[in-house]
Each structure stands twice: as C-alpha cells, then as structure tokens.
Design an enzyme around this catalytic site. Structure first.
Site, mmCIF file in Angstrom:
data_model
loop_
_atom_site.group_PDB
_atom_site.id
_atom_site.type_symbol
_atom_site.label_atom_id
_atom_site.label_comp_id
_atom_site.label_asym_id
_atom_site.label_seq_id
_atom_site.Cartn_x
_atom_site.Cartn_y
_atom_site.Cartn_z
ATOM 1 N N GLU A 151 0.723 -1.346 0.117
ATOM 2 C CA GLU A 151 0.071 -0.036 -0.144
ATOM 3 C C GLU A 151 0.839 1.148 0.010
ATOM 4 O OE1 GLU A 151 -2.614 0.229 3.395
ATOM 5 O OE2 GLU A 151 -3.545 2.136 2.707
ATOM 6 N N GLU A 163 -12.016 2.881 5.031
ATOM 7 C CA GLU A 163 -10.954 2.792 5.896
ATOM 8 C C GLU A 163 -11.114 4.166 6.452
ATOM 9 O OE1 GLU A 163 -6.899 3.219 5.286
ATOM 10 O OE2 GLU A 163 -6.581 1.433 6.809
HETATM 11 C C1 LER Z 1 -3.435 1.780 6.296
HETATM 12 O O1 LER Z 1 -4.385 0.888 5.387
HETATM 13 C C2 LER Z 1 -3.239 2.902 6.156
HETATM 14 O O2 LER Z 1 -3.970 3.505 5.088
HETATM 15 C C3 LER Z 1 -2.430 3.936 6.841
HETATM 16 O O3 LER Z 1 -3.017 4.987 6.799
HETATM 17 C C4 LER Z 1 -2.669 3.457 8.502
HETATM 18 O O4 LER Z 1 -1.674 4.210 9.292
HETATM 19 MN MN MN Z 2 -5.348 2.214 3.916
#
Ligand code: LER
Ligand code: MN
Length: 264
Positions: A144, A238
C-alpha cells in the site's frame, strides 16, 4: 458493483473501525446489517486465533473476508521489514507468513502497509517481500503506497510498482488508498489506471479520512478508473467514524445509489 467492506479488529482497536475487538462477532452483524458484503479484519498476530471460529462467524453473516490489515503490530511490537536489526526483519517476515497461512483459507489479500517500516534501504524491503511472496505463491500480498507523513518507503503507485518489479513475483500487487493517493498522486484516476491488473485491493476514504462523500475528493474519477481497468476486487471503507458512525454505516446505500445512477 464491487463488494463493499468495512474494517473489524479482532485483537486491538484501530481508529479506522468503530468496533471494539472483544465484540468482533457482534460487529460482523452490524457490518452486514448496514449493507456491506465484505469485511477486512485487522489482526495483530494470527497465531492465537482460531480459524474455525472466524470461518463460522463469516458463514453466519455471509460476509466475504477480503483482506487482512496488519499494521497494528508496528505500534505494539515495533515490527518492520526495513529495520536495521536482522532479528526484527525476520520476525516481521514470519508474522506476514502467519497472516498468509490464515488468508489462504479465505482467499483474503494480506496488506503490507506500515509493516514495511518508516525508513531504511529499499533492498531490505525487497528481500523481505520476496521471502513472503515465495512462502506461498497462491496468497496475494498488497503493498500500500502510504503518504510521506507515515513512511519514506513507497509513497506513490509508481514507487510501489518499481519495488514490485524488483521483487519479481506475480502474487505481489498494489493497494490504492484514496486518502494517501489524494496527498501523493498527480491524479487519483491515473494512479488507479497505472496500477491496472496489479491492483489487488482498495481502501476508500475522503480527503479528511472521513467516509467517502464527507470531504472534497472526486470519487467519480475513481469509479471511472476502476471500470476502465475492470477491477474485480473489493472496496473497503477505511475511515474515521466522523462526522458520525451513522455516516459510515450509510455508505453502502449511498454508493450503490450513485453506481446505479452511473449505470443508467
Ligand atoms: C493503512 O491501510 C493506512 O492507510 C494507514 O494510513 C494506516 O496508518
Ligand atoms: Mn489504507
């Protein structure tokens, strides 16, 4: 169109989920009740968990277990794939491999977010990711890109793809999180298109980390890009439970109405 999910923590609380870990089974009912069809589980350490219990709870709710978010072990145990200390790197690889064992049964993607570390030579990260990808080529890992205030390693999709190429494994792809992309990418839609068939997972949040629609991000660009690359994975919210939990739980209804309007 795409399965929509929410995050449920199993062991430690996370600011990106309104639910308490000790009530995770009840949380799954709420997630389902709000119209979500998938769940991303936040797991610090999979070893003490009972996969049977998880399978049973998922079967009862009909939710698809689409991904494991793994970063809580950074705050709790200081794990990092890029750490200077070899023992920490080894523990981090072993932890990701344990996540992969659990993920395999459910076809879930294992997320490599903060677990990659805050800084360090990219070569360490490449080595750690390679050890994970080779551990089980049938389990997908998603790197990510995170914004510059959270890590110095892989802030953009382009940087993540370069790392993935160095690792050289088909089971390593990208997770694009719209919150980070809004900070780091020139155009969010372009970032999704650049990820293409290497896009293994998606996090949705608005410019302020609130639920989609509660900030100033243009999500039409995101839907267009996802359609253009024929994305087949899940979208997981999220977001902070702001301005209210109700706004987060209303996301499935609102997004589905928007997607239906686009399809007409
Ligand atoms: C985790 O998926 C994320 O996006 C981060 O910003 C978590 O700290
Ligand atoms: Mn994230």
């Amino acid at each position: 169109m795409w399965p929509l999910g929410l995050i449920v923590p199993l062991q430690d609380p996370t600011p990106f989920s309104p639910f308490a870990p000790e009530r995770w089974r009840v949380a799954l009912d709420h997630v389902r009740g709000a119209g979500f069809t998938a769940v991303e589980l936040a797991i610090t350490d999979p070893e003490p968990l009972d996969p049977e219990e998880i399978a049973q709870a998922l079967e009862e709710t009909g939710l698809r277990f689409c991904a494991i978010t793994t970063g809580q072990a950074v705050w709790k145990e200081g794990l990092s794939l890029a750490a200077g200390e070899e023992a920490i790197r080894e523990r981090t690889v072993a932890r990701l491999q344990a996540h992969m064992r659990l993920a395999k049964r459910f076809g879930a993607v294992v997320i490599v977010g903060l677990l990659r570390g805050f800084q360090g030579p990219e070569a360490r990260l490449v080595e750690g990711l390679r050890a994970c990808t080779r551990f089980d080529p049938d389990v997908k890992l998603a790197l990510e890109p995170l914004n510059r205030y959270e890590t110095r390693l892989a802030n953009t999709v382009e940087e993540a793809l370069r790392l993935i190429e160095r690792v050289g494994a088909d089971n390593l792809g990208v997770l694009v999180d719209t919150f980070h992309a809004n900070i780091e990418e020139r155009r969010i839609g372009e970032a999704f298109r650049r990820a293409g068939d290497r896009l293994f997972h998606v996090h949705l949040a608005d410019s302020n980390r609130w639920a989609p629609g509660q900030g100033h991000l243009d999500f039409a660009e995101v839907w267009e890009a996802l359609e253009a690359i024929s994305y087949k994975g899940c979208l997981v919210i999220e977001a902070l439970p702001q301005p209210s939990l109700q706004e987060v739980l209303a996301v499935p209804e609102r997004l589905r109405a928007r997607w239906a309007a686009r399809a007409r």
